[in-house]
Scaffold this motif. Sequence first.
Motif, PDB file in Angstrom:
ATOM      1  N   ARG A 158       0.838  -1.211   0.000  1.00  0.00           N
ATOM      2  CA  ARG A 158       0.000   0.000   0.000  1.00  0.00           C
ATOM      3  C   ARG A 158       0.873   1.262   0.000  1.00  0.00           C
ATOM      4  O   ARG A 158       0.598   2.219  -0.720  1.00  0.00           O
ATOM      5  CB  ARG A 158      -0.930  -0.009   1.229  1.00  0.00           C
ATOM      6  N   LEU A 159       1.951   1.248   0.782  1.00  0.00           N
ATOM      7  CA  LEU A 159       2.835   2.423   0.825  1.00  0.00           C
ATOM      8  C   LEU A 159       3.463   2.665  -0.551  1.00  0.00           C
ATOM      9  O   LEU A 159       3.582   3.815  -0.984  1.00  0.00           O
ATOM     10  CB  LEU A 159       3.922   2.246   1.890  1.00  0.00           C
ATOM     11  N   ALA A 160       3.838   1.571  -1.224  1.00  0.00           N
ATOM     12  CA  ALA A 160       4.418   1.721  -2.571  1.00  0.00           C
ATOM     13  C   ALA A 160       3.394   2.333  -3.521  1.00  0.00           C
ATOM     14  O   ALA A 160       3.712   3.219  -4.327  1.00  0.00           O
ATOM     15  CB  ALA A 160       4.900   0.367  -3.087  1.00  0.00           C
ATOM     16  N   GLU A 161       2.149   1.878  -3.386  1.00  0.00           N
ATOM     17  CA  GLU A 161       1.067   2.398  -4.224  1.00  0.00           C
ATOM     18  C   GLU A 161       0.829   3.886  -3.921  1.00  0.00           C
ATOM     19  O   GLU A 161       0.633   4.706  -4.826  1.00  0.00           O
ATOM     20  CB  GLU A 161      -0.193   1.573  -3.906  1.00  0.00           C
ATOM     21  N   LEU A 162       0.867   4.227  -2.625  1.00  0.00           N
ATOM     22  CA  LEU A 162       0.665   5.629  -2.229  1.00  0.00           C
ATOM     23  C   LEU A 162       1.783   6.518  -2.778  1.00  0.00           C
ATOM     24  O   LEU A 162       1.533   7.632  -3.244  1.00  0.00           O
ATOM     25  CB  LEU A 162       0.627   5.767  -0.702  1.00  0.00           C
ATOM     26  N   ARG A 163       3.014   6.001  -2.732  1.00  0.00           N
ATOM     27  CA  ARG A 163       4.149   6.808  -3.210  1.00  0.00           C
ATOM     28  C   ARG A 163       4.020   7.060  -4.706  1.00  0.00           C
ATOM     29  O   ARG A 163       4.170   8.199  -5.171  1.00  0.00           O
ATOM     30  CB  ARG A 163       5.469   6.098  -2.866  1.00  0.00           C
ATOM     31  N   ASP A 164       3.717   6.019  -5.456  1.00  0.00           N
ATOM     32  CA  ASP A 164       3.569   6.182  -6.917  1.00  0.00           C
ATOM     33  C   ASP A 164       2.425   7.138  -7.235  1.00  0.00           C
ATOM     34  O   ASP A 164       2.547   8.022  -8.095  1.00  0.00           O
ATOM     35  CB  ASP A 164       3.283   4.822  -7.579  1.00  0.00           C
ATOM     36  N   ALA A 165       1.300   6.969  -6.531  1.00  0.00           N
ATOM     37  CA  ALA A 165       0.139   7.837  -6.782  1.00  0.00           C
ATOM     38  C   ALA A 165       0.474   9.283  -6.418  1.00  0.00           C
ATOM     39  O   ALA A 165       0.095  10.220  -7.139  1.00  0.00           O
ATOM     40  CB  ALA A 165      -1.070   7.339  -5.996  1.00  0.00           C
ATOM     41  N   ALA A 166       1.198   9.479  -5.314  1.00  0.00           N
ATOM     42  CA  ALA A 166       1.539  10.848  -4.885  1.00  0.00           C
ATOM     43  C   ALA A 166       2.401  11.536  -5.936  1.00  0.00           C
ATOM     44  O   ALA A 166       2.200  12.721  -6.238  1.00  0.00           O
ATOM     45  CB  ALA A 166       2.262  10.803  -3.540  1.00  0.00           C
ATOM     46  N   HIS A 167       3.353  10.799  -6.523  1.00  0.00           N
ATOM     47  CA  HIS A 167       4.188  11.404  -7.570  1.00  0.00           C
ATOM     48  C   HIS A 167       3.342  11.772  -8.794  1.00  0.00           C
ATOM     49  O   HIS A 167       3.554  12.822  -9.411  1.00  0.00           O
ATOM     50  CB  HIS A 167       5.319  10.451  -7.969  1.00  0.00           C
ATOM     51  N   ALA A 168       2.399  10.909  -9.141  1.00  0.00           N
ATOM     52  CA  ALA A 168       1.556  11.187 -10.314  1.00  0.00           C
ATOM     53  C   ALA A 168       0.627  12.373 -10.050  1.00  0.00           C
ATOM     54  O   ALA A 168       0.433  13.243 -10.919  1.00  0.00           O
ATOM     55  CB  ALA A 168       0.745   9.942 -10.673  1.00  0.00           C
ATOM     56  N   VAL A 169       0.061  12.433  -8.849  1.00  0.00           N
ATOM     57  CA  VAL A 169      -0.788  13.576  -8.476  1.00  0.00           C
ATOM     58  C   VAL A 169       0.043  14.850  -8.524  1.00  0.00           C
ATOM     59  O   VAL A 169      -0.373  15.882  -9.070  1.00  0.00           O
ATOM     60  CB  VAL A 169      -1.385  13.378  -7.059  1.00  0.00           C
ATOM     61  N   ASP A 170       1.235  14.771  -7.965  1.00  0.00           N
ATOM     62  CA  ASP A 170       2.129  15.930  -7.916  1.00  0.00           C
ATOM     63  C   ASP A 170       2.433  16.451  -9.317  1.00  0.00           C
ATOM     64  O   ASP A 170       2.331  17.654  -9.583  1.00  0.00           O
ATOM     65  CB  ASP A 170       3.415  15.531  -7.182  1.00  0.00           C
ATOM     66  N   ALA A 171       2.807  15.555 -10.210  1.00  0.00           N
ATOM     67  CA  ALA A 171       3.175  15.991 -11.562  1.00  0.00           C
ATOM     68  C   ALA A 171       1.997  16.704 -12.230  1.00  0.00           C
ATOM     69  O   ALA A 171       2.157  17.762 -12.851  1.00  0.00           O
ATOM     70  CB  ALA A 171       3.624  14.797 -12.392  1.00  0.00           C
ATOM     71  N   ALA A 172       0.798  16.140 -12.062  1.00  0.00           N
ATOM     72  CA  ALA A 172      -0.382  16.724 -12.711  1.00  0.00           C
ATOM     73  C   ALA A 172      -0.741  18.079 -12.096  1.00  0.00           C
ATOM     74  O   ALA A 172      -0.979  19.061 -12.812  1.00  0.00           O
ATOM     75  CB  ALA A 172      -1.563  15.755 -12.589  1.00  0.00           C
TER      76      ALA A 172
END
Length: 250
Positions: A158-172
Amino acid sequence: MSGAGQEPQGLRKGPLRYEGKAKRVYETDRPDVHWVVYKDDATAFNARKRGTIAGKGIVNEAISAHLMRIVQERGGVSTHYLSTPAPGEQWVTAVDIVPVEVIVRHRAAGSFAARYGVAAGRPLEPTVIEWCLKSDELGDPPMNDATAVALGFASDARLAELRDAAHAVDAAVAGRFDEVGLELVDFKVEFGTDASGTLLLADEISPDTCRLWDRASGEPLDKDRFRQDLGGVEEAYREVHRRLLEGASP
Ligand SMILES: Nc1ncnc2c1ncn2[C@@H]1O[C@H](COP(=O)(O)OP(=O)(O)OP(=O)(O)O)[C@@H](O)[C@H]1O
Ligand SMILES: [Mg+2]
């Protein structure tokens, strides 16, 4: 399910499920959909400072709806946002909130600058992703991966998923703010899981949850104006809304 083309129709507002500092969350006649009403109330420093920001509810709902769409379209991250039935109100997919606040930092500011004794504004390379336990009582304490796993707040996966999602949210989101002359200094997001277990971006993205600096003047256009009694709080929130939603140039 969430996303365009699957909007619920004609929902009725049910009982109040949760009243937070910034929003009220109601049940609806559909168990998978909540009705969120954004409030003008403002709190800071773990609710030790309280006030109201006139018009904030309507402005923040519109900003958050806009940015949730951007996150979905440009970032490829599914969100809880469904539609806006009235100004300041949202229909969202009901989720179980993951009790981990995800903070993304491009520059040191606020509690982070104080914690490490560095100047506010210092650039951070690489971009910092931090976890905090979502607990007002405890003052949202920071925690590392092992703590989150050992205490059962999230699995490693879940933490790995959160980290990837956070980077994608950030970029957008950072990209969108950049288009309107705003630098995204840091922000906090919350995620949750829907009835099928899918992770969705939840809660809000607004000047309450982001630090935004005007690229031209360096002035903050976010809740720091309220925290630090800088004045022009309502105007700052309206300016962010104007730039994102009225096609205004910075
Ligand atoms: N889609 C959703 N489904 C269920 N709960 C949600 C959803 N989106 C946001 N929430 C929750 O709604 C609550 C109200 O939001 P608000 O921003 O007012 O809370 P808050 O005062 O910041 O409190 P908290 O410390 O619980 O975050 C929060 O607990 C938030 O996590
Ligand atoms: Mg909140």
